[in-house]
Design an enzyme around this catalytic site. Sequence first.
Site, mmCIF file in Angstrom:
data_model
loop_
_atom_site.group_PDB
_atom_site.id
_atom_site.type_symbol
_atom_site.label_atom_id
_atom_site.label_comp_id
_atom_site.label_asym_id
_atom_site.label_seq_id
_atom_site.Cartn_x
_atom_site.Cartn_y
_atom_site.Cartn_z
ATOM 1 N N HIS A 53 0.843 -1.197 0.000
ATOM 2 C CA HIS A 53 0.000 0.000 0.000
ATOM 3 C C HIS A 53 0.878 1.246 0.000
ATOM 4 O O HIS A 53 2.097 1.171 0.198
ATOM 5 C CB HIS A 53 -0.963 -0.011 1.207
HETATM 6 P P1 TYD Z 1 -1.663 -2.550 7.651
HETATM 7 O O1 TYD Z 1 -1.188 -1.142 7.787
HETATM 8 O O2 TYD Z 1 -2.410 -2.929 6.433
HETATM 9 O O3 TYD Z 1 -0.436 -3.527 7.876
HETATM 10 P P2 TYD Z 1 0.881 -3.785 7.011
HETATM 11 O O4 TYD Z 1 1.221 -2.562 6.260
HETATM 12 O O5 TYD Z 1 1.896 -4.099 8.041
HETATM 13 O O6 TYD Z 1 0.584 -4.938 6.110
HETATM 14 O O7 TYD Z 1 -2.523 -2.906 8.943
HETATM 15 C C1 TYD Z 1 -3.001 -4.207 9.220
HETATM 16 C C2 TYD Z 1 -4.307 -4.066 9.976
HETATM 17 O O8 TYD Z 1 -4.111 -3.393 11.228
HETATM 18 C C3 TYD Z 1 -5.365 -3.282 9.206
HETATM 19 O O9 TYD Z 1 -6.628 -3.907 9.435
HETATM 20 C C4 TYD Z 1 -5.374 -1.932 9.887
HETATM 21 C C5 TYD Z 1 -4.898 -2.215 11.291
HETATM 22 N N1 TYD Z 1 -4.111 -1.102 11.854
HETATM 23 C C6 TYD Z 1 -4.660 -0.272 12.823
HETATM 24 O O10 TYD Z 1 -5.819 -0.436 13.238
HETATM 25 N N2 TYD Z 1 -3.905 0.760 13.305
HETATM 26 C C7 TYD Z 1 -2.637 0.983 12.882
HETATM 27 O O11 TYD Z 1 -1.954 1.928 13.352
HETATM 28 C C8 TYD Z 1 -2.083 0.111 11.870
HETATM 29 C C9 TYD Z 1 -0.683 0.310 11.348
HETATM 30 C C10 TYD Z 1 -2.848 -0.917 11.385
#
Ligand code: TYD
Length: 144
Positions: A53
Amino acid sequence: MQVKSSLVQLIEAVNIYDDSQLQIFEAEKVIPFAIKRVYTISKCRPNLARGHHAHKVTDQVLFCIQGSVEMYLDDGKLNETYSLDDEKLGIYLPRKMWHEMRNISNDAIMIVFASQYYDETDYIRDYKAFKKYIKSENKNDNDE
Ligand code: TYD
């Protein structure tokens, strides 16, 4: 095709070594913005890839304080992969930078400093949508 670029900006934490290692991350000094959120990533299951992302307005710095992770960066034009395996060096993940974490070692512990609170509307999770977003942003910049 792997395109070489210089998307990778590394940030060095302040380290103090005595009978152990102390790492210090000061906002607006080592971390080049005011920190609103800190989160960690650990206990990754094998063959896990994370990220995939970009953010519209959030800037981040990621340190891998144990183990290693391969960081793939793509600004919509160029891409670069950097293997983060030195706990002293963090990678800057500015807004509008598509990023993926690959080959995460089993023991990896990452700490991420973010300039914004969590907001799902700040995420672009589809690569095609990211390319479109970057194009429209560049167009807006050129129009100004
Ligand atoms: P995501 O940012 O997509 O993880 P990565 O980039 O490590 O793959 O986040 C994974 C899940 O956690 C998504 O459902 C959103 C949640 N999340 C939060 O609720 N708060 C946060 O600060 C972060 C980073 C993620």
